[in-house]
Design a protein around this motif. Structure first.
Motif, PDB file in Angstrom:
ATOM      1  N   LEU A 215       0.758  -1.241  -0.011  1.00 34.88           N
ATOM      2  CA  LEU A 215       0.085   0.232  -0.014  1.00 34.88           C
ATOM      3  C   LEU A 215       0.753   1.237   0.129  1.00 34.88           C
ATOM      4  CD1 LEU A 215      -2.915   1.237   0.138  1.00 34.88           C
ATOM      5  CD2 LEU A 215      -2.732   1.179   2.825  1.00 34.88           C
ATOM      6  N   GLU A 216       2.085   1.104   0.918  1.00 38.66           N
ATOM      7  CA  GLU A 216       2.703   2.503   0.802  1.00 38.66           C
ATOM      8  C   GLU A 216       3.648   2.656  -0.604  1.00 38.66           C
ATOM      9  OE1 GLU A 216       5.599   1.301   3.826  1.00 38.66           O
ATOM     10  OE2 GLU A 216       4.613   2.264   5.458  1.00 38.66           O
ATOM     11  N   SER A 217       3.796   1.487  -1.238  1.00 41.39           N
ATOM     12  CA  SER A 217       4.225   1.540  -2.657  1.00 41.39           C
ATOM     13  C   SER A 217       3.363   2.094  -3.551  1.00 41.39           C
ATOM     14  CB  SER A 217       4.860   0.316  -3.122  1.00 41.39           C
ATOM     15  OG  SER A 217       5.953  -0.249  -2.472  1.00 41.39           O
ATOM     16  N   PHE A 218       2.278   1.805  -3.412  1.00 41.38           N
ATOM     17  CA  PHE A 218       1.212   2.441  -4.215  1.00 41.38           C
ATOM     18  C   PHE A 218       0.671   3.748  -4.120  1.00 41.38           C
ATOM     19  CE2 PHE A 218      -3.360   3.752  -5.065  1.00 41.38           C
ATOM     20  CZ  PHE A 218      -3.551   3.191  -6.269  1.00 41.38           C
ATOM     21  N   HIS A 219       0.978   4.422  -2.782  1.00 38.27           N
ATOM     22  CA  HIS A 219       0.809   5.700  -2.572  1.00 38.27           C
ATOM     23  C   HIS A 219       1.936   6.415  -3.212  1.00 38.27           C
ATOM     24  CE1 HIS A 219      -2.233   5.220   0.829  1.00 38.27           C
ATOM     25  NE2 HIS A 219      -2.862   5.332  -0.499  1.00 38.27           N
ATOM     26  N   GLN A 220       3.199   5.740  -3.029  1.00 35.52           N
ATOM     27  CA  GLN A 220       4.419   6.338  -3.748  1.00 35.52           C
ATOM     28  C   GLN A 220       4.325   6.493  -5.218  1.00 35.52           C
ATOM     29  OE1 GLN A 220       7.534   3.853  -2.326  1.00 35.52           O
ATOM     30  NE2 GLN A 220       7.456   4.555  -0.400  1.00 35.52           N
ATOM     31  N   LYS A 231      11.869  -7.719  -3.685  1.00 34.78           N
ATOM     32  CA  LYS A 231      10.826  -8.903  -4.443  1.00 34.78           C
ATOM     33  C   LYS A 231      10.696  -9.629  -3.302  1.00 34.78           C
ATOM     34  CE  LYS A 231      13.426  -9.164  -9.079  1.00 34.78           C
ATOM     35  NZ  LYS A 231      14.121 -10.057  -9.782  1.00 34.78           N
ATOM     36  N   VAL A 232       9.501  -8.993  -2.587  1.00 31.99           N
ATOM     37  CA  VAL A 232       9.057  -9.569  -1.364  1.00 31.99           C
ATOM     38  C   VAL A 232       7.400  -9.814  -1.439  1.00 31.99           C
ATOM     39  CG1 VAL A 232      10.982  -8.770   0.156  1.00 31.99           C
ATOM     40  CG2 VAL A 232       8.770  -7.330  -0.111  1.00 31.99           C
ATOM     41  N   HIS A 233       6.972  -9.402  -2.556  1.00 38.45           N
ATOM     42  CA  HIS A 233       5.730  -9.359  -2.778  1.00 38.45           C
ATOM     43  C   HIS A 233       4.591 -10.824  -3.377  1.00 38.45           C
ATOM     44  CE1 HIS A 233       5.388  -5.226  -1.142  1.00 38.45           C
ATOM     45  NE2 HIS A 233       6.150  -5.243  -1.970  1.00 38.45           N
ATOM     46  N   TYR A 234       3.698 -10.854  -2.986  1.00 41.68           N
ATOM     47  CA  TYR A 234       2.919 -11.968  -3.833  1.00 41.68           C
ATOM     48  C   TYR A 234       1.911 -11.267  -4.635  1.00 41.68           C
ATOM     49  CZ  TYR A 234       4.238 -14.546   0.648  1.00 41.68           C
ATOM     50  OH  TYR A 234       4.867 -15.058   1.707  1.00 41.68           O
ATOM     51  N   PRO A 686       8.505  -7.663  -7.442  1.00 45.87           N
ATOM     52  CA  PRO A 686       8.357  -6.535  -7.026  1.00 45.87           C
ATOM     53  C   PRO A 686       7.255  -5.623  -6.819  1.00 45.87           C
ATOM     54  CG  PRO A 686       9.242  -6.604  -9.376  1.00 45.87           C
ATOM     55  CD  PRO A 686       8.873  -8.117  -8.737  1.00 45.87           C
ATOM     56  N   ALA A 687       7.067  -4.706  -6.343  1.00 43.70           N
ATOM     57  CA  ALA A 687       5.607  -4.140  -5.963  1.00 43.70           C
ATOM     58  C   ALA A 687       5.482  -3.519  -7.106  1.00 43.70           C
ATOM     59  CB  ALA A 687       6.023  -3.102  -4.980  1.00 43.70           C
ATOM     60  N   LEU A 688       5.987  -3.123  -8.244  1.00 46.69           N
ATOM     61  CA  LEU A 688       5.597  -2.395  -9.415  1.00 46.69           C
ATOM     62  C   LEU A 688       5.137  -3.604 -10.258  1.00 46.69           C
ATOM     63  CD1 LEU A 688       5.636   0.316 -10.903  1.00 46.69           C
ATOM     64  CD2 LEU A 688       7.807  -0.398 -11.862  1.00 46.69           C
ATOM     65  N   ASP A 689       5.514  -4.615 -10.497  1.00 48.61           N
ATOM     66  CA  ASP A 689       4.900  -5.704 -11.236  1.00 48.61           C
ATOM     67  C   ASP A 689       3.528  -6.162 -10.700  1.00 48.61           C
ATOM     68  OD1 ASP A 689       7.238  -5.838 -12.782  1.00 48.61           O
ATOM     69  OD2 ASP A 689       7.617  -7.763 -12.012  1.00 48.61           O
ATOM     70  N   VAL A 690       3.447  -6.330  -9.310  1.00 54.05           N
ATOM     71  CA  VAL A 690       1.962  -6.406  -8.790  1.00 54.05           C
ATOM     72  C   VAL A 690       1.091  -5.423  -9.034  1.00 54.05           C
ATOM     73  CG1 VAL A 690       0.918  -7.007  -6.534  1.00 54.05           C
ATOM     74  CG2 VAL A 690       3.271  -7.860  -6.962  1.00 54.05           C
ATOM     75  N   MET A 691       1.486  -4.064  -8.977  1.00 42.51           N
ATOM     76  CA  MET A 691       0.573  -3.171  -9.006  1.00 42.51           C
ATOM     77  C   MET A 691       0.168  -2.862 -10.355  1.00 42.51           C
ATOM     78  SD  MET A 691       1.786  -0.084  -6.628  1.00 42.51           S
ATOM     79  CE  MET A 691       3.650  -0.276  -7.196  1.00 42.51           C
ATOM     80  N   ASN A 692       1.079  -3.211 -11.430  1.00 41.35           N
ATOM     81  CA  ASN A 692       0.697  -3.155 -13.021  1.00 41.35           C
ATOM     82  C   ASN A 692      -0.323  -4.201 -13.370  1.00 41.35           C
ATOM     83  OD1 ASN A 692       2.198  -0.925 -13.360  1.00 41.35           O
ATOM     84  ND2 ASN A 692       3.985  -2.185 -13.917  1.00 41.35           N
ATOM     85  N   TYR A 693      -0.149  -5.341 -12.686  1.00 45.45           N
ATOM     86  CA  TYR A 693      -1.054  -6.555 -12.969  1.00 45.45           C
ATOM     87  C   TYR A 693      -2.292  -6.219 -12.577  1.00 45.45           C
ATOM     88  CZ  TYR A 693      -3.207 -11.276 -12.964  1.00 45.45           C
ATOM     89  OH  TYR A 693      -4.139 -12.111 -13.202  1.00 45.45           O
ATOM     90  N   ASP A 694      -2.422  -5.782 -11.169  1.00 47.70           N
ATOM     91  CA  ASP A 694      -3.741  -5.642 -10.473  1.00 47.70           C
ATOM     92  C   ASP A 694      -4.301  -4.311 -11.341  1.00 47.70           C
ATOM     93  OD1 ASP A 694      -3.461  -7.378  -8.514  1.00 47.70           O
ATOM     94  OD2 ASP A 694      -2.469  -6.170  -7.115  1.00 47.70           O
TER      95      ASP A 694
END
Length: 806
Positions: A215-220, A231-234, A686-694
């Motif tokens: 969520l912090e990465s999304f706000h960033q 690379k710690v995200h699911y 990585p957070a960016l890959d997860v957010m792009n997919y979502d």
């Protein structure tokens, strides 16, 4: 709550030592129930039962039975309750440093909310204000309950959907931890008393930290900042559903209880087999779907019905897939006795859509006798109803079995090997008991289709890359009830052998004594390169894992020994399975039985872990409750009884590399079909890959919603323009539909034994339709209100009425 618990700890002078924790836990007093159910106060168990969790790491049904069935907690004073909560909290939190880290995680949520509010205020107010003023305003908004009206950081609807998902993930993770602390502080001991709960609590904490970081990465990213690159995200992929149809052919029986065995995940595809088709296309139809998109890659008749001769065949053996090969086994004389008793095994190349091998395997006389004994026990009639070929040979009695069949595939280079296994128990037992008994294994080779090996009374531990690892009893154990020598392999000394199927030689052998008391070793075969095969050997309780290398010539040597600290919390785990995924990356999973925070009944949970050699922290960790059947005595559906929102129920778990797939079989109400729900996780993203997919998924959802809205608006406009053209009588509506001749769907409003009335779907102006039982073709579903039917309308011109024909 955590601050209040710290205050209690100071009053009790907690020092986090085992002795202090044991002393505090003895504040809880428990008495044992006698045979009549009455409590015996003279048999106090407070210290004996509760402090034992310091050494016990297994838990399980026996532990639950001791703690919650034959024992009852005695009312204690407020002071003792406080002392006990401190001891319980120390055990769950782990250490003072771990508690401090939990404080930082909880405050991280609070700080994230305040930071978000400050950003919203600074961008919304007409003048800029100092940071202390903005901080005070954010605190005022939070304390007054006005934060729910602030809105989203994202401007577009798709971004708002993604943000909503992440906010909910953080909220539910915090709620799970809140429930744990709430039980420690104020409630009677339930799940937190489980010996393995500290590991589960660590998982809940890691889930909170990971969701908060996302969520912090999304706000960033929303604030045009660079998100963290760890690379710690699911990445949770889109959930998909696949239909498992009932058999449409009388010659092929599909077991409804084992519907999930007709679905297999292999590589990037999911394979589903059904029995349907007409004329030359009738038979076992194989459908291959892509895992990420769900699209059908290929669908064809793998085994034509014309290839099957004689009596009915039953598909009751699990589908097996290996690269381009699919193995399908159809049985005669199993699970119902018949004149012919054999398996017809077909090896199909699904890429080329052709059968490459057909093998007939006759059943042993022992299996034939066991099948008859089971039928006699349940007193089944020889006659069959019209629905037998659509469903199963048995119903709820499948809990009690005495036989089992299976097929497996392995290959090395251009050689493919087929393993056919048969298990016969001395008496009826549960399906889970099959794993404890020896198997009669026959190994066939391709392309010559000949029997290479026959191994009686062995248990296959692993099979891969042309290597079979199996165990056999050192001494034969005969059973007077059967002619065949039956061996229960977890109750005797065993010898473990490695068999190279290419050379036909045993390349390694090792003996183990008393496997009932000593946990059996865990083996896993992997092929990391074209030349060598690696074998992982872990002896439960030891600190190191041994890796053996088997070369092309069949020579075995110890390659290395590695430490896996993540295994230290496992203890004598139930059903521990391991897999060497790549160099230094190991996955393992084991089953836990823990009490539910809702029902205080045991829930079977599978803990799946991905870890690196030498690393203390897991790469990924997921707890998956078992989605139990209604026939299970001590287990309940994980969706309602696990009590935690971060867990998803499942029946089948597949772990390949950094991916985890869970499958859940569900029966659709009012429909005679099953549905397999597939959920997928990808780890180390990585957070960016997860957010792009979502974001892509959210964009699809928004586009579908907008398209649906436009379609509804068009239909409303069209319906208004045709209002004058609509029939004035409701009977005219039915007459026009009858003249149209199309099949329509509807639901029964009521059923009166031999007739009823049906309400059509999508035609609100149409009256209910009369339908007689003679107009409903066989096989009929259970006719009751709410049952869905597909009908064609027919008009009786003599009576000037319309009726339905299903």
């Amino acid at each position: 709550l955590i601050t209040a618990w710290r205050g209690r700890m100071k009053q009790c002078h907690g020092d986090w030592s085992k002795e202090k924790i044991r002393t505090l836990l003895t504040a809880r007093k428990v008495t044992r129930k006698d045979a009549s159910g009455e409590l015996d106060d003279e048999k106090g168990l407070g210290q004996e039962m509760d402090s034992s969790v310091l050494e016990d790491k297994t838990g399980g049904l026996s532990w639950w039975f001791t703690q919650f069935v034959v024992a009852k907690e005695i009312e204690i004073s407020v002071e003792d309750r406080m002392r006990y909560s401190v001891g319980r909290g120390m055990l769950v939190f782990g250490s003072l440093d771990s508690l401090a880290q939990l404080d930082r995680e909880i405050y991280g949520v609070k700080n994230l909310v305040q930071k978000f509010l400050i950003c919203v205020l600074s961008s919304s107010l007409p003048v800029s204000l100092p940071y202390p003023v903005l901080l005070s305003l954010s605190k005022l908004i939070c304390s007054s309950g006005g934060g729910t009206r602030v809105g989203w950081a994202g401007r577009e609807r798709a971004s708002q959907l993604v943000e909503s998902k992440y906010v909910n993930m953080v909220y539910l993770a915090v709620l799970d931890i809140y429930n744990v602390v709430l039980e420690i502080m104020f409630k009677h001991a339930a799940e937190t008393i489980s010996p393995n709960f500290p590991e589960k609590f660590a998982f809940l904490r890691s889930t909170l930290a990971r969701n908060l970081a996302l969520l912090e990465s999304f706000h960033q990213l929303t604030g045009h900042e660079e998100p963290q690159g760890e690379k710690v995200h699911y990445q949770v992929l889109k959930e998909m559903e696949f239909k498992i149809e009932t058999s449409k052919l009388r010659q092929i029986v599909l077991q409804k209880r084992f519907a999930r065995d007709r679905v297999v995940v292999s590589g990037d595809n999911i394979f589903i087999v059904n029995a349907k088709g007409e004329d030359m296309e009738a038979g076992l139809v194989l459908a291959v779907h892509n895992l990420k998109t769900g699209e059908v890659i290929k669908q064809f008749t793998a085994v034509a019905q014309s290839l099957l001769s004689g009596n009915k065949y039953t598909l009751c053996t699990r589908l097996c897939v290996l690269d381009e090969f699919v193995c399908l086994s159809l049985s005669q004389g199993y699970p119902k006795a018949s004149i012919s008793s054999r398996d017809q095994v077909f090896l199909v190349n699904w890429v080329e859509e052709k059968i490459v091998m057909k093998q007939t395997v006759s059943h042993s006389s022992q299996l034939k006798d066991a099948v008859k004994e089971r039928e006699d026990f349940f007193n089944h009639s020889d006659s069959e109803t019209d629905s037998d070929y659509l469903n199963t040979s048995y119903d709820d009695d499948d809990d009690m079995v005495n036989t089992s069949l299976g097929v497996s595939l392995t290959r090395k280079a251009d050689k493919v090997f087929l393993l056919h296994s048969e298990v016969v128990l001395p008496e009826l037992g549960c399906m889970s008991e099959m794993e404890d008994w020896g198997q009669h294994v026959k190994i066939f080779g391709l392309p010559k289709d000949r029997l290479l090996h026959e191994l009686p009374n062995v248990r296959v531990l692993d099979l891969h890359a042309g290597l079979v690892i199996y165990e056999a009893a050192k001494e034969k154990h005969s059973n007077g009830k059967k002619k065949q020598v039956l061996t229960k392999l977890n109750d005797c000394d065993v010898v473990i052998k490695w068999l190279d199927l290419v050379t036909g030689k045993e390349v390694y052998q090792e003996s183990f004594v008393d496997t009932l008391e000593t946990p059996r070793p865990v083996y896993s075969i992997a092929r990391l390169n074209e030349k060598d095969t690696m074998v992982l050997l872990y002896k439960v309780g030891e600190e190191l894992i041994s890796l053996y290398r088997v070369d092309e010539a069949g020579s075995v040597e110890l390659s290395q020994q590695i430490a896996l600290p993540a295994l230290t919390s496992v203890g004598n785990a139930d059903q521990l399975k391991m897999q060497l995924q790549s160099d230094g990356l190991i996955s393992f999973r084991h089953r836990l039985a823990i009490p539910s925070v809702v029902l205080r009944l045991p829930v079977h949970v599978t803990r799946s872990v991905l870890a690196r050699a030498g690393a203390d922290k897991c790469v990924a960790e997921v707890f998956v409750p078992r989605n139990a059947s209604v026939n299970d005595v001590f287990t309940y559906d994980g969706t309602t009884s696990s009590g935690y929102h971060t867990l998803a129920p499942a029946e089948t778990i597949v772990q390949e590399g950094n991916k985890l797939l869970i499958l859940e079989t569900k029966k659709r109400e009012f429909e005679r079909e099953w549905v397999v729900s597939l959920r997928q996780w990808e780890f180390e993203k990585p957070a960016l890959d997860v957010m792009n997919y979502d974001r892509c998924i959210a964009t699809e959802i928004v586009e579908k919603v907008e398209a649906t809205k436009r379609k509804i608006e068009e239909l409303v406009v069209a319906s208004k323009s045709k209002t004058e053209e609509l029939p004035t009588s409701t009977n005219d509506v039915l007459s026009e539909l009858a003249m149209d001749g199309k099949r329509l769907s509807g639901s029964l409003v009521n059923w009166c034994g031999s007739f009823g009335f049906l309400r059509l779907h999508g035609y609100p102006l149409a009256p209910n339709i009369f339908i007689h039982i003679s107009e409903i073709r066989m096989p009929r579903p259970l006719l009751t209100a709410g049952v869905k039917l597909e009908v064609r309308l027919m008009k009786d011109f003599t009576k000037n009425k319309v009726k339905g024909v299903a």
